[in-house]
Motif scaffolding. Structure first.
Motif, PDB file in Angstrom:
ATOM      1  N   ASP A  71      46.074  39.305  24.111  1.00  0.00           N
ATOM      2  CA  ASP A  71      45.320  38.987  22.983  1.00  0.00           C
ATOM      3  C   ASP A  71      44.110  39.711  23.067  1.00  0.00           C
ATOM      4  OD1 ASP A  71      43.802  37.826  21.105  1.00  0.00           O
ATOM      5  OD2 ASP A  71      43.547  35.899  21.954  1.00  0.00           O
ATOM      6  N   PRO A  72      44.105  40.856  21.970  1.00  0.00           N
ATOM      7  CA  PRO A  72      42.951  41.404  21.993  1.00  0.00           C
ATOM      8  C   PRO A  72      41.469  40.879  21.968  1.00  0.00           C
ATOM      9  CG  PRO A  72      44.606  42.441  20.703  1.00  0.00           C
ATOM     10  CD  PRO A  72      44.993  41.116  21.088  1.00  0.00           C
ATOM     11  N   ALA A  73      41.509  39.941  21.061  1.00  0.00           N
ATOM     12  CA  ALA A  73      40.182  39.151  21.014  1.00  0.00           C
ATOM     13  C   ALA A  73      39.813  38.657  22.409  1.00  0.00           C
ATOM     14  CB  ALA A  73      40.300  38.065  20.109  1.00  0.00           C
ATOM     15  N   VAL A  83      42.196  46.951  31.378  1.00  0.00           N
ATOM     16  CA  VAL A  83      42.987  45.994  30.703  1.00  0.00           C
ATOM     17  C   VAL A  83      44.579  46.397  30.872  1.00  0.00           C
ATOM     18  CG1 VAL A  83      43.392  45.187  28.473  1.00  0.00           C
ATOM     19  CG2 VAL A  83      40.955  45.875  29.223  1.00  0.00           C
ATOM     20  N   TYR A  84      45.205  45.319  31.202  1.00  0.00           N
ATOM     21  CA  TYR A  84      46.473  45.243  30.809  1.00  0.00           C
ATOM     22  C   TYR A  84      47.098  44.276  30.085  1.00  0.00           C
ATOM     23  CZ  TYR A  84      46.139  47.974  35.542  1.00  0.00           C
ATOM     24  OH  TYR A  84      45.794  48.613  36.438  1.00  0.00           O
ATOM     25  N   GLY A  85      47.495  44.863  28.844  1.00  0.00           N
ATOM     26  CA  GLY A  85      48.083  44.063  28.077  1.00  0.00           C
ATOM     27  C   GLY A  85      49.124  44.596  26.921  1.00  0.00           C
ATOM     28  N   LYS A  86      49.697  45.454  27.635  1.00  0.00           N
ATOM     29  CA  LYS A  86      50.933  46.239  26.796  1.00  0.00           C
ATOM     30  C   LYS A  86      51.844  45.366  26.317  1.00  0.00           C
ATOM     31  CE  LYS A  86      50.047  50.670  28.763  1.00  0.00           C
ATOM     32  NZ  LYS A  86      50.458  52.165  29.439  1.00  0.00           N
ATOM     33  N   ASN A  87      52.226  44.324  27.272  1.00  0.00           N
ATOM     34  CA  ASN A  87      53.413  43.488  26.932  1.00  0.00           C
ATOM     35  C   ASN A  87      53.327  42.360  28.011  1.00  0.00           C
ATOM     36  OD1 ASN A  87      54.571  44.386  29.485  1.00  0.00           O
ATOM     37  ND2 ASN A  87      55.195  46.166  28.711  1.00  0.00           N
ATOM     38  N   ASP A  88      54.256  41.300  27.692  1.00  0.00           N
ATOM     39  CA  ASP A  88      54.182  40.201  28.530  1.00  0.00           C
ATOM     40  C   ASP A  88      54.232  40.439  30.410  1.00  0.00           C
ATOM     41  OD1 ASP A  88      53.710  38.749  26.329  1.00  0.00           O
ATOM     42  OD2 ASP A  88      56.272  37.967  26.164  1.00  0.00           O
ATOM     43  N   ALA A 148      24.712  42.976  49.268  1.00  0.00           N
ATOM     44  CA  ALA A 148      24.627  42.425  50.535  1.00  0.00           C
ATOM     45  C   ALA A 148      25.716  41.771  50.910  1.00  0.00           C
ATOM     46  CB  ALA A 148      23.581  41.908  50.660  1.00  0.00           C
ATOM     47  N   ALA A 149      26.236  40.901  50.048  1.00  0.00           N
ATOM     48  CA  ALA A 149      27.835  40.177  50.530  1.00  0.00           C
ATOM     49  C   ALA A 149      28.924  40.844  50.307  1.00  0.00           C
ATOM     50  CB  ALA A 149      27.776  39.109  49.286  1.00  0.00           C
ATOM     51  N   PRO A 150      29.768  40.393  51.525  1.00  0.00           N
ATOM     52  CA  PRO A 150      31.230  41.212  51.368  1.00  0.00           C
ATOM     53  C   PRO A 150      31.903  41.007  50.038  1.00  0.00           C
ATOM     54  CG  PRO A 150      30.968  39.735  53.469  1.00  0.00           C
ATOM     55  CD  PRO A 150      29.566  39.595  52.386  1.00  0.00           C
ATOM     56  N   LYS A 151      32.288  42.234  49.683  1.00  0.00           N
ATOM     57  CA  LYS A 151      33.080  42.401  48.371  1.00  0.00           C
ATOM     58  C   LYS A 151      34.270  41.241  47.983  1.00  0.00           C
ATOM     59  CE  LYS A 151      30.348  45.296  46.426  1.00  0.00           C
ATOM     60  NZ  LYS A 151      29.614  45.053  45.312  1.00  0.00           N
ATOM     61  N   VAL A 152      34.262  40.807  46.917  1.00  0.00           N
ATOM     62  CA  VAL A 152      35.733  40.036  46.721  1.00  0.00           C
ATOM     63  C   VAL A 152      36.023  40.496  45.581  1.00  0.00           C
ATOM     64  CG1 VAL A 152      36.851  37.785  46.160  1.00  0.00           C
ATOM     65  CG2 VAL A 152      35.111  37.931  47.997  1.00  0.00           C
ATOM     66  N   ARG A 153      37.347  41.112  45.337  1.00  0.00           N
ATOM     67  CA  ARG A 153      37.840  41.966  44.215  1.00  0.00           C
ATOM     68  C   ARG A 153      38.680  40.929  43.352  1.00  0.00           C
ATOM     69  NH1 ARG A 153      39.064  47.279  47.042  1.00  0.00           N
ATOM     70  NH2 ARG A 153      40.186  45.641  48.245  1.00  0.00           N
ATOM     71  N   LEU A 154      38.529  40.689  42.322  1.00  0.00           N
ATOM     72  CA  LEU A 154      39.312  39.777  41.527  1.00  0.00           C
ATOM     73  C   LEU A 154      39.958  40.217  40.248  1.00  0.00           C
ATOM     74  CD1 LEU A 154      37.270  36.270  41.747  1.00  0.00           C
ATOM     75  CD2 LEU A 154      39.143  37.116  43.257  1.00  0.00           C
ATOM     76  N   GLY A 155      41.159  39.933  40.079  1.00  0.00           N
ATOM     77  CA  GLY A 155      42.057  40.290  38.922  1.00  0.00           C
ATOM     78  C   GLY A 155      42.181  39.040  38.193  1.00  0.00           C
ATOM     79  N   PHE A 156      42.180  38.901  36.784  1.00  0.00           N
ATOM     80  CA  PHE A 156      42.482  37.862  35.945  1.00  0.00           C
ATOM     81  C   PHE A 156      43.628  38.138  35.128  1.00  0.00           C
ATOM     82  CE2 PHE A 156      38.240  36.925  37.770  1.00  0.00           C
ATOM     83  CZ  PHE A 156      38.153  35.688  37.525  1.00  0.00           C
ATOM     84  N   ILE A 157      44.619  37.393  35.068  1.00  0.00           N
ATOM     85  CA  ILE A 157      45.868  37.052  34.179  1.00  0.00           C
ATOM     86  C   ILE A 157      45.728  36.221  33.539  1.00  0.00           C
ATOM     87  CG2 ILE A 157      48.106  37.157  34.169  1.00  0.00           C
ATOM     88  CD1 ILE A 157      48.319  38.131  37.098  1.00  0.00           C
ATOM     89  N   GLY A 158      45.280  36.189  32.303  1.00  0.00           N
ATOM     90  CA  GLY A 158      44.867  35.199  31.247  1.00  0.00           C
ATOM     91  C   GLY A 158      43.498  35.089  31.137  1.00  0.00           C
ATOM     92  N   VAL A 159      42.945  35.572  30.157  1.00  0.00           N
ATOM     93  CA  VAL A 159      41.439  35.410  29.704  1.00  0.00           C
ATOM     94  C   VAL A 159      41.113  34.854  28.362  1.00  0.00           C
ATOM     95  CG1 VAL A 159      40.909  37.258  31.642  1.00  0.00           C
ATOM     96  CG2 VAL A 159      41.253  37.850  28.979  1.00  0.00           C
ATOM     97  N   GLY A 160      42.006  33.696  28.034  1.00  0.00           N
ATOM     98  CA  GLY A 160      41.662  32.734  26.950  1.00  0.00           C
ATOM     99  C   GLY A 160      40.566  32.084  27.451  1.00  0.00           C
TER     100      GLY A 160
END
Length: 452
Positions: free
Chosen positions: A73-75, A94-99, A36-48
């Protein structure tokens, strides 16, 4: 009756809360409400540890989805995907190929905002990439390391119109927001002086055994784990207030910095550097290779700021010494003052006994901010005593409503700039250093926006 979080209890736990939130079950979310709520689509850079804390909180808001995450970091990636699945969401791309793979994440058409929780030196490159891609950027503290980076954030916002919010959670601390109410209702009279800082024994954060985040050894850099991999090197290379915004942000809001008031200049002074070397010797021995490292950071750094409306601010940075946690808040005006160490207050002609402190308990109840009284239940379990709920809430709502966040790019630039400017002052024998006007004069007419 209003329930108050015991500040000292959650402060004692603050150094380990990030690890705990990684394993905490998510706040309950109604899938029907999400639709029901308007969508908010978030990306996260850094998931430590810190990034996953933000993921945890974001998933609690109706309408929030997480299409993509970035981490090398795959973990950390695996732990985040598990969180998404357990919350009933699809796994993220997932985006994690390089820095620099974050540059591909921000280009996605199905992302409205990006949360950045990475080492400090990456904050600005990642925020600029997000802003240039016309995304909202939410940046962990401190937002910048160098003075030119503060200007880069401001220039990019003014060029693109893309907002940048510094995710300074202490602005939302319950007692701090109550004191903000007291200031705005003139309880203290005209504000003349404020004190704040970051007084936190981080020796167990700056060093570990390479296997766990906090303590257990004296390694830093490549042999260490989590923050010790990158944060400690700043103590080797720099002498200044490395982490000013936890204290400075809240008091800046109390005196309307960038919105009717402005920082003018500062001067800083540092003690000798002893604490980190002693910690290595005490826990690793005199012959440990790190015992030969020369740390530039003085054990205690103090910075005094003069403001356009006449106030002074004293900021203390103390992270290398054995001590209890304190942000050292003091809010002083012509009618009285409040100090968080000891939870005490004195108001002339109001306090029951002249020239004696009284507990601030009743004041905290009377001036409790309406955001806390309204959203107390939702904030439970969000991390840092509930503060993290409110900082995420304001970021999400700014995106949802297509408005400026209440803590904006000018705040990110000015609060964070104190760090390199303090380094400059210390290097010049505590010289007085001008603080740039990042608003380019707009502060004179801008109105307060935080928690109004």
């Amino acid at each position: 009756m209003t329930k108050f979080v015991n500040r000292r209890e959650f402060i004692r736990k603050s150094s380990t809360v990030l690890a705990a939130t990684a394993a905490t079950s998510l706040l309950p979310v109604s899938l029907l409400a999400q639709k029901a709520a308007p969508k908010v689509r978030l990306g996260f850079i850094g998931v430590g540890l810190r990034g996953r804390n933000h993921v945890h909180n974001a998933l609690a808001f109706p309408g929030v989805t997480i299409p993509a995450i970035c981490d090398i970091d795959p973990a950390a990636v695996a732990a985040t995907q598990k969180m998404l699945r357990e919350a009933g969401h699809k796994e993220a791309k997932v985006y994690g190929k390089n820095d620099h793979d974050f540059e591909n994440l921000v280009k996605r058409d199905d992302i409205d905002g990006v949360i950045i929780a990475t080492p400090w030196e990456w904050h600005v490159p990642m925020a600029l990439a997000a802003m240039n891609a016309r995304k909202y950027a939410g940046v962990e503290v401190s937002a910048t390391v160098k003075l030119e980076e503060s200007w880069a954030l401001v220039d990019t916002f003014e060029k693109t119109g893309s907002h940048c919010m510094i995710l300074e959670n202490v602005c939302y601390r319950r007692d701090v927001m109550a004191v903000l109410n007291m200031v705005r209702q003139n309880l203290f009279g005209e504000i003349t002086h404020l004190e704040c800082g970051y007084q936190h024994d981080l020796r167990g954060v700056k060093f570990n055994n390479g296997q766990k985040a906090y303590g257990g050894g004296v390694e830093f850099g490549p042999k260490a784990f989590s923050e010790a991999k990158w944060r400690t090197q700043h103590s080797v290379d720099r002498n200044g207030d490395l982490y000013p915004t936890h204290g400075l942000g809240p008091v800046a809001e109390m005196i309307n910095i960038n919105r009717g008031n402005q920082f003018l200049y500062l001067t800083s002074m540092a003690t000798k550097s002893r604490g980190l070397h002693k910690y290595i010797v005490d826990n690793g021995g005199e012959n440990h290779p790190n015992a030969k490292v020369n740390f530039k950071l003085g054990d205690i750094v103090q910075t005094m700021i003069k403001c356009a409306n006449g106030e002074t601010i004293l900021i203390t940075h103390d992270t290398n010494s054995p001590r209890p946690y304190s942000l050292g808040f003091r809010v002083q005006g012509t009618n009285g003052l409040w100090m968080d160490d000891g939870d005490k207050i004195y108001i002339e002609k109001v306090s029951k006994t002249n020239d004696e402190w009284e507990p601030d308990t009743e004041y905290m109840k009377k001036y409790d901010h309406k955001l806390w009284s309204q959203f107390e239940k939702e904030a439970e379990g969000a991390g840092h005593g509930g503060m993290d709920y409110f900082v995420m809430r304001d970021f999400v709502e700014a995106i949802r409503n297509k408005t400026a966040p209440p803590i904006d790019v000018y705040d990110a630039a000015a609060w964070s700039a104190i760090s390199p400017l303090s380094e400059q002052s210390i290097a010049q024998n505590s010289a007085s250093i001008p603080i740039p006007d990042f608003t380019r004069g707009k502060w004179k007419n801008r109105q307060p926006a935080f928690a109004v």
